[in-house]
Design an enzyme around this catalytic site. Structure first.
Site, PDB file in Angstrom:
ATOM      1  N   HIS A   4      -7.582  -5.939  -0.460  1.00 46.61           N
ATOM      2  CA  HIS A   4      -6.454  -5.019  -0.510  1.00 46.61           C
ATOM      3  C   HIS A   4      -5.158  -5.803  -0.380  1.00 46.61           C
ATOM      4  CE1 HIS A   4      -4.381  -1.281  -0.242  1.00 46.61           C
ATOM      5  NE2 HIS A   4      -4.070  -1.387   1.029  1.00 46.61           N
ATOM      6  N   ASP A   7      -9.071  -4.459  -5.724  1.00 48.23           N
ATOM      7  CA  ASP A   7      -8.584  -3.706  -4.568  1.00 48.23           C
ATOM      8  C   ASP A   7      -9.382  -2.414  -4.392  1.00 48.23           C
ATOM      9  OD1 ASP A   7      -7.020  -2.173  -2.707  1.00 48.23           O
ATOM     10  OD2 ASP A   7      -5.268  -3.363  -3.251  1.00 48.23           O
ATOM     11  N   SER A  31       0.833  -1.186   0.000  1.00 46.41           N
ATOM     12  CA  SER A  31       0.000   0.000   0.000  1.00 46.41           C
ATOM     13  C   SER A  31       0.879   1.251   0.000  1.00 46.41           C
ATOM     14  CB  SER A  31      -0.952  -0.043   1.183  1.00 46.41           C
ATOM     15  OG  SER A  31      -2.051   0.797   0.968  1.00 46.41           O
TER      16      SER A  31
END
Length: 583
Positions: A552, A522, A295
């Site tokens: 995610h 995602d 991320s």
């Protein structure tokens, strides 16, 4: 409340599950409460199950936040957090800048058994030994407070490591950043360690609390009771009076950050964190930086690769932030991403027929049910946990948290059904998990650090008028999350420190191959960001891998295809063909 305004949210969700077969989607990045964990979630605000937390979506500092960071939360009711031992340096500033940098690069770390996590890291118990009895070791590393003045004052960063099982065949250290920005790597790595145990065959697993986070000179803003009120506020104002209250609350938050952490705020950005990682590489004794970024950690990794292309070793970017999108573009992308995830959740519910607890025979009807619930909560909150009520803002935050992994979907369905009946405890617990609140009512500094890092990184500052002008786009992108994320654009409007960039430069000509993994489902870091990262890194650097799944992140999704590709690269140096697709 809206926190960030991009895929890298600021103080809210950056945070969804699967019919899994060998390559089916699973709990992304180790995230995933299994059905039946609602009691643990309710008990205390934290990641509902073992796995991860969120990254940031509808949070609070929307404007400058464009990268969704995920944090592998922990298998407890709150973020597991760990601290570090002591450091050697004296914090002084003698000699020239170059000499000081050489001195810092040769410092010796004093590794000790890890203590229990600090409040800023989220609290909890000290990390348990790994399979085979390997214990976690913690330390502090000295870094310049301001890298522009390396011979001036220094601060300490908290580190954690677990040594490789095969020291004779050890490649080096594998440094993790799990996202945020603002997530404690010292607490997250032990919580997620089982997901990376294969990699410990040849790497020391290492993570850290970036500057401003956890035990690393943490940014401090409001206290716990003030944060309870702050996160319950109406983050989607409807009239001039509510708009003024919202703006005043943002200003009060930012003023508290300046009062409590003013001297540190200019120095907590991603560029300085990347420089810290190169110093860490040297101190750990590695010629190259081997790295696993998730991320927001992909953006940090991209900035590192730009600054130090010759020092890049084997690197993986998972749940990739689009480095080319502005704050508004990133937030709009997140609005679409969470809306897509919710639609997939609603389709799944409808497909289960009478087993679905939510009213509606189509995804559109379930969506309208949620919108009606949001509207009712805005007018009248319902009982939540203890004497705290579930507000519209917290419900939206909790919904977003549950969309980070498909394994959270049963909790989302149950939470929505219970809220419709007047019980808001489960959605409030999910919201608390997003905001870093534990069962004792203590907040980690996750969101404070998130705001500080986002706002010092990004230049964009949105006034009330500019924000209101963009709301129609956000509402079109997502009927459920649009207002929430749109109002988040104001997150950095009152911030006391200017931002650095419109978008970060991640071009890295000459760097070793970087494996870039995009997940088509995602919600927090939309799939398109992976392609953008590959192109921005430059020809011959970015290697694209697509995972067709939900949630995610991809490495810990349950896909053998993804896991094999990553393991082969990190452990054996075998680079997969760019364009590989895992289903």
């Amino acid at each position: 409340m809206p926190t960030s305004s991009t895929g890298r949210p600021g103080a809210g969700p950056d945070p969804g599950g699967d019919g899994r077969d060998s390559d089916a989607p699973g709990p992304p990045e180790g995230q995933g409460p299994a059905p039946g964990t609602d009691d643990a979630v309710r008990a205390g605000a934290g990641s509902p199950a073992s796995g991860t937390v969120r990254t940031e979506v509808p949070g609070r500092h929307g404007g400058a936040a464009r990268r969704a960071g995920t944090l592998l939360a922990a298998a407890t009711a709150t973020l597991l957090l760990v601290t570090a031992g002591c450091s050697d340096g004296d914090g002084g500033g003698n000699g020239s800048g170059e000499q000081r940098e050489r001195d810092l690069g040769s410092q010796s770390l004093d590794w000790k058994p890890c203590p229990a996590p600090s409040e800023a890291e989220g609290g909890g118990a000290a990390p348990s030994p790994l399979p085979g009895g390997t214990t976690w070791e913690c330390s502090f590393m000295e870094v310049p407070r301001d890298w522009a003045k390396p011979d001036a004052e220094t601060i300490e960063l908290a580190l954690i490591r677990a040594k490789a099982r095969d020291q004779a065949d050890r490649i080096g250290s594998l440094i993790f950043n799990f996202g945020g920005p603002g997530g404690s790597g010292v607490s997250t790595l032990p919580a997620a360690a089982q997901d990376f145990e294969r990699l410990r065959a040849r790497y020391d697993l290492v993570s850290f609390d970036p500057r401003g986070v956890g035990r690393s000179q943490p940014v401090e803003c409001l206290d716990d009771p003030e944060l309870d009120q702050y996160y319950a506020q109406d983050a989607t104002p409807d009239d001039s009076a509510e708009e003024k209250t919202y703006s005043d609350n943002l200003n009060r938050y930012d003023s508290a950050c300046e009062e409590n952490s003013g001297p540190d705020l200019p120095h907590v950005g991603t560029t300085n964190a990347a420089r810290d990682m190169d110093l860490m590489r040297q101190v750990l004794g590695d010629d190259k930086l081997h790295y696993f970024g998730i991320s927001y950690g992909t953006e940090l990794g991209g900035v590192y690769a730009h600054l130090f292309p010759e020092n890049v070793g084997r690197a993986v970017f998972d749940a990739v932030v689009d480095p080319t999108s502005t704050a508004v573009e990133g937030s709009l992308g997140q609005a679409r991403g969470f809306q897509l995830a919710f639609t997939n959740f609603a389709k799944d519910c409808v497909a289960r027929g009478d087993a679905c607890q939510l009213p509606g025979s189509t995804p559109e009807e379930i969506q309208q049910f949620v919108i009606d619930l949001q509207n009712r909560l805005e007018k009248k909150p319902i009982p939540g946990i203890g004497d705290r009520e579930l507000t519209q803002t917290q419900a939206t935050n909790g919904i977003a948290q549950a969309l980070y992994s498909k394994e959270y979907w049963p909790l989302l369905e149950q939470g929505l059904d219970e809220a419709d009946g007047g019980d808001g405890s489960l959605l409030l617990a999910l919201s608390d998990a997003m905001n870093g609140r534990n069962r004792e009512g203590q907040y980690s500094n996750l969101q404070a650090a998130n705001a500080a890092i986002n706002c010092v990184d990004f230049k964009e500052r949105y006034s009330m008028e500019q924000t209101k002008a963009r709301l129609p786009e956000f509402r079109e992108a997502s009927p459920i999350f649009g207002d929430y994320l749109g109002w988040g654009l104001m997150g950095c409007n009152h911030w006391p420190v200017p931002g650095q960039w419109e978008t970060p430069d991640v071009s890295a000509a000459g760097a070793a191959p970087i494996l870039v993994i995009g997940n088509t489902g995602d919600p927090a870091t939309p799939y398109e960001g992976a392609r953008a990262m590959v192109q921005a890194l430059g020809k011959g650097v970015g290697v694209e891998l697509t995972y067709e799944g939900e949630g995610h992140g991809a490495y810990n999704s349950g896909s053998k295809c993804v896991a094999s590709a990553v393991d082969q690269y990190l452990l054996n140096g075998k680079v997969p063909a760019s364009g590989t697709v895992c289903r």
